[in-house]
Structures are given as C-alpha cells and as structure tokens.
Design a protein around this motif. Sequence first.
Motif, PDB file in Angstrom:
ATOM      1  N   GLU A   1       0.832  -1.205   0.000  1.00 26.21           N
ATOM      2  CA  GLU A   1       0.000   0.000   0.000  1.00 26.21           C
ATOM      3  C   GLU A   1       0.865   1.252   0.000  1.00 26.21           C
ATOM      4  O   GLU A   1       1.977   1.257   0.555  1.00 26.21           O
ATOM      5  CB  GLU A   1      -0.922   0.001   1.215  1.00 26.21           C
ATOM      6  N   ILE A   2       0.316   2.294  -0.601  1.00 29.43           N
ATOM      7  CA  ILE A   2       1.005   3.587  -0.684  1.00 29.43           C
ATOM      8  C   ILE A   2       0.005   4.689  -0.378  1.00 29.43           C
ATOM      9  O   ILE A   2      -1.150   4.639  -0.802  1.00 29.43           O
ATOM     10  CB  ILE A   2       1.622   3.796  -2.091  1.00 29.43           C
ATOM     11  N   GLY A   3       0.437   5.687   0.371  1.00 28.34           N
ATOM     12  CA  GLY A   3      -0.391   6.854   0.632  1.00 28.34           C
ATOM     13  C   GLY A   3      -0.152   7.920  -0.420  1.00 28.34           C
ATOM     14  O   GLY A   3       0.992   8.161  -0.825  1.00 28.34           O
ATOM     15  N   VAL A   4      -1.229   8.537  -0.879  1.00 28.01           N
ATOM     16  CA  VAL A   4      -1.134   9.623  -1.861  1.00 28.01           C
ATOM     17  C   VAL A   4      -1.747  10.867  -1.240  1.00 28.01           C
ATOM     18  O   VAL A   4      -2.834  10.814  -0.648  1.00 28.01           O
ATOM     19  CB  VAL A   4      -1.854   9.273  -3.178  1.00 28.01           C
ATOM     20  N   LEU A   5      -1.048  11.978  -1.375  1.00 31.58           N
ATOM     21  CA  LEU A   5      -1.448  13.231  -0.731  1.00 31.58           C
ATOM     22  C   LEU A   5      -1.300  14.375  -1.723  1.00 31.58           C
ATOM     23  O   LEU A   5      -0.255  14.511  -2.365  1.00 31.58           O
ATOM     24  CB  LEU A   5      -0.557  13.470   0.493  1.00 31.58           C
ATOM     25  N   GLY A   6      -2.350  15.199  -1.853  1.00 31.40           N
ATOM     26  CA  GLY A   6      -2.249  16.358  -2.734  1.00 31.40           C
ATOM     27  C   GLY A   6      -3.541  16.615  -3.482  1.00 31.40           C
ATOM     28  O   GLY A   6      -4.560  15.953  -3.258  1.00 31.40           O
ATOM     29  N   ASN A   7      -3.485  17.576  -4.387  1.00 28.70           N
ATOM     30  CA  ASN A   7      -4.612  17.873  -5.260  1.00 28.70           C
ATOM     31  C   ASN A   7      -4.206  17.608  -6.709  1.00 28.70           C
ATOM     32  O   ASN A   7      -4.185  16.467  -7.137  1.00 28.70           O
ATOM     33  CB  ASN A   7      -5.089  19.308  -5.050  1.00 28.70           C
ATOM     34  N   ASP A   8      -3.824  18.639  -7.436  1.00 31.22           N
ATOM     35  CA  ASP A   8      -3.469  18.429  -8.841  1.00 31.22           C
ATOM     36  C   ASP A   8      -2.071  17.847  -9.020  1.00 31.22           C
ATOM     37  O   ASP A   8      -1.763  17.265 -10.060  1.00 31.22           O
ATOM     38  CB  ASP A   8      -3.572  19.748  -9.610  1.00 31.22           C
ATOM     39  N   ASP A   9      -1.206  18.029  -8.018  1.00 29.89           N
ATOM     40  CA  ASP A   9       0.166  17.505  -8.081  1.00 29.89           C
ATOM     41  C   ASP A   9       0.423  16.609  -6.873  1.00 29.89           C
ATOM     42  O   ASP A   9       1.146  16.978  -5.946  1.00 29.89           O
ATOM     43  CB  ASP A   9       1.184  18.651  -8.121  1.00 29.89           C
ATOM     44  N   PRO A  10      -0.168  15.414  -6.861  1.00 30.63           N
ATOM     45  CA  PRO A  10      -0.080  14.551  -5.679  1.00 30.63           C
ATOM     46  C   PRO A  10       1.313  13.969  -5.472  1.00 30.63           C
ATOM     47  O   PRO A  10       2.097  13.824  -6.414  1.00 30.63           O
ATOM     48  CB  PRO A  10      -1.093  13.449  -5.988  1.00 30.63           C
ATOM     49  N   GLU A  11       1.592  13.648  -4.214  1.00 29.38           N
ATOM     50  CA  GLU A  11       2.853  13.023  -3.826  1.00 29.38           C
ATOM     51  C   GLU A  11       2.557  11.672  -3.195  1.00 29.38           C
ATOM     52  O   GLU A  11       1.476  11.453  -2.642  1.00 29.38           O
ATOM     53  CB  GLU A  11       3.601  13.892  -2.820  1.00 29.38           C
ATOM     54  N   CYS A  12       3.562  10.792  -3.236  1.00 30.01           N
ATOM     55  CA  CYS A  12       3.403   9.462  -2.663  1.00 30.01           C
ATOM     56  C   CYS A  12       4.292   9.273  -1.440  1.00 30.01           C
ATOM     57  O   CYS A  12       5.398   9.822  -1.365  1.00 30.01           O
ATOM     58  CB  CYS A  12       3.750   8.392  -3.694  1.00 30.01           C
ATOM     59  N   SER A  13       3.808   8.477  -0.514  1.00 34.16           N
ATOM     60  CA  SER A  13       4.572   8.115   0.669  1.00 34.16           C
ATOM     61  C   SER A  13       5.501   6.944   0.332  1.00 34.16           C
ATOM     62  O   SER A  13       5.530   6.451  -0.795  1.00 34.16           O
ATOM     63  CB  SER A  13       3.610   7.688   1.776  1.00 34.16           C
ATOM     64  N   VAL A  14       6.222   6.479   1.335  1.00 37.92           N
ATOM     65  CA  VAL A  14       6.919   5.212   1.197  1.00 37.92           C
ATOM     66  C   VAL A  14       5.864   4.114   1.053  1.00 37.92           C
ATOM     67  O   VAL A  14       4.680   4.327   1.332  1.00 37.92           O
ATOM     68  CB  VAL A  14       7.810   4.922   2.423  1.00 37.92           C
ATOM     69  N   ALA A  15       6.287   2.952   0.634  1.00 36.24           N
ATOM     70  CA  ALA A  15       5.376   1.817   0.509  1.00 36.24           C
ATOM     71  C   ALA A  15       5.380   1.004   1.797  1.00 36.24           C
ATOM     72  O   ALA A  15       6.379   0.948   2.514  1.00 36.24           O
ATOM     73  CB  ALA A  15       5.784   0.934  -0.668  1.00 36.24           C
TER      74      ALA A  15
END
Length: 361
Positions: A228-242
Amino acid sequence: MKTKLCLLYGGKSAEHQVSLQTAKAVIQALDHEKFDINPIYINTEGKWIKGEAITGPIESVKALEFSTGEMIAPNALSTSLVSAPSDSEANSGYDVIFPLLHGPNGEDGTVQGMLELLNLPYVGNGVLASAAGMDKVIMKNLFAQAGLEQVKYVWFIRNNWESNHEAAYEKVEKELGYPCFVKPANLGSSVGISKCMNRNELETAFEEAFQFDRKVIVEEGIIAREIEIGVLGNDDPECSVAGEIVPKKDFYDYKAKYEDGNTALIIPAEISSDTYRELTKTAIQAFKALDCSGLVRADFFVTSEGKVLINEVNTMPGFTPFSMFPLLWKHSGVEYPALIERLVELAQERHKDKQNIKHTF
C-alpha cells in the motif's frame, strides 16, 4: 486566529464504529492552539447531533456518541444560504469540514455533494472521486479504461443473482476459478468479504455479501504481496513510502484491521527501487483516473515476478492506531498532526480554486 474545524463522524453505515475510532484518533492529534474542534455526531439512524466544542483529550469513543445535544439539519453547517450574499466563507459557521466518515452515506459522495451545495471547504475527495472510489465495480472499470493492470473480476446485482443462482456461480467458476474473493461493491474496511475455495463457500459468501449491498464483486485470488502507498495532494499529488501488509490470518479482514491487530505492517516495504517507481507511478495514475483530491490510500498486489497490479483505492482511509495511511506518512517524515494540517490546507486550496470558476454567462 484559530481554524474553526468541524468534524463529521459516525454515520448510517456498517462502518460506524470505524468512523468513531478515526474521530477519536484525529481529535487526540489536533493542536488545540491552532484549531477550534467542533464535533457533529451522525448516529446510526442518520440523525445529526451537534456536540460542545472539544477542548481536551477524549478518553474513549463512547464520549463521542452523543445521546443528547442539539439536533441539527445538515444545512445548518452553513448560514450562507440564508444570510446576506456577501462572502460565503465569512458567513459560514465553520472554516473547514472534516468528514471522518467511512462507507455509504459518508464516504460515497453523498455528504460531499451536500457540502458542495453549501459552498463549504471540506477535507478529502469530491463527489465524483468519492462515489467512484466507493463502488468497486465502477472504480475497476475506470482503472481498466486508464490502462491499469488489475486482477480479473466479475460482478452481480442481487436481483439477477436471486433469479439464477447457478448461472452466477458458474460464471465465477468459469471466468475466475478458485480461490476467489467475494465483496460487497460499496463497502470498505473488509466488511462482508469472504475468501472462497469451493462452491459451498462461494454460496455462503454471496449470501453474506448481499446483506451489505445490492451489488457484489468477485475477484480472482492470486498469490502476491499486499503493498500500500499513501497519496497526498490535489493536482500535483505526492506518494509516501510503501508499506506491506502481512496478515497472520488467511487474509486482512475486519477483525485484523480494527480489533486484534492480528497482522504485521512492514514499513517501509522491502521492495526494489524499480518496483517502488512502478507503484508510485500507478498510484498517481489511479488518483488522477478518479479525479481524486486530498488523500487516498492505493492498494496493490505485487507478484513474485515483480508484476504490479492495482487492487483499489480508499478515498477515506482510517486514522486508527492500526491504520496504514498515517503510518506510511510518518515513515515518510510527516507526523500525524502535520498530516492533518496538510489535509486542511489542501481542502482550503481546492475550495479557493473552485471559487475562481465562472458560473454565469
């Protein structure tokens, strides 16, 4: 000035208790110097009960289940519809709404649509992404349209299944085989999910899943790691570590998630840099395919050959002590309080962007 934050939690859903746990965790993490915390509890009958502002720690979720309090109509969240048409945000009772709701009647776009009508900033995904992310069939259809690889699946409506049980079971066996997983299409938190190894288990699983929804999805069972990966943002999202889920049971069910913690969460997951790049690329593609905003948790299968298959996205992942999403961001350098503040900022950013859209000709 403090941000006046309204927490919506509870809800008329099988995930009511999960929502209470999420609300408790968020309240414990919020900085009371930065936020005025205003709770609204939605009970299992769907009634909205406004509680007193929260100024300190909550001992248990029981304290959040108001049996008495001011009963309100949902449109009471904003006064902008009944007051002078000046600045709608200034007329609002709250600066930001944080829907801590899981499952139908909360995570599925219904509450989000109401908040759109009230012109209020709110944390998380909008109407379309929430609705599509809740319905696993629609979600997987959109992923397929976007060219994302996933396991094989079939789906059924209750009426069709009731009219011909045998045809449904034969379709599963012909197109998927065993093992397979039967799930309510519009529910999360592993509620109503069954793993099936034979026809008898399949029949029982259909009976169970149809108790929670009029539509069920059946997915091919494969041997793979759950990442699983966390995604955070609006138009330019970023990913967390897996992160990797390693259930000590047969699969990651409701009890393992929320009650006994009978599972291992490995963060960061032991994967190659190439696999991580593929996971983050696919997570962002899935995020954009549903037009998501704020946050999602993207769930994947990774086979022994390194093949990445997207399973689903959760548009309102839990914030309980056992929850993966905040742990992923913690290991990415974003502590829980900062994560919540970032979500509030993203809500305000998206709302401000919407105000620039021309609605008249």
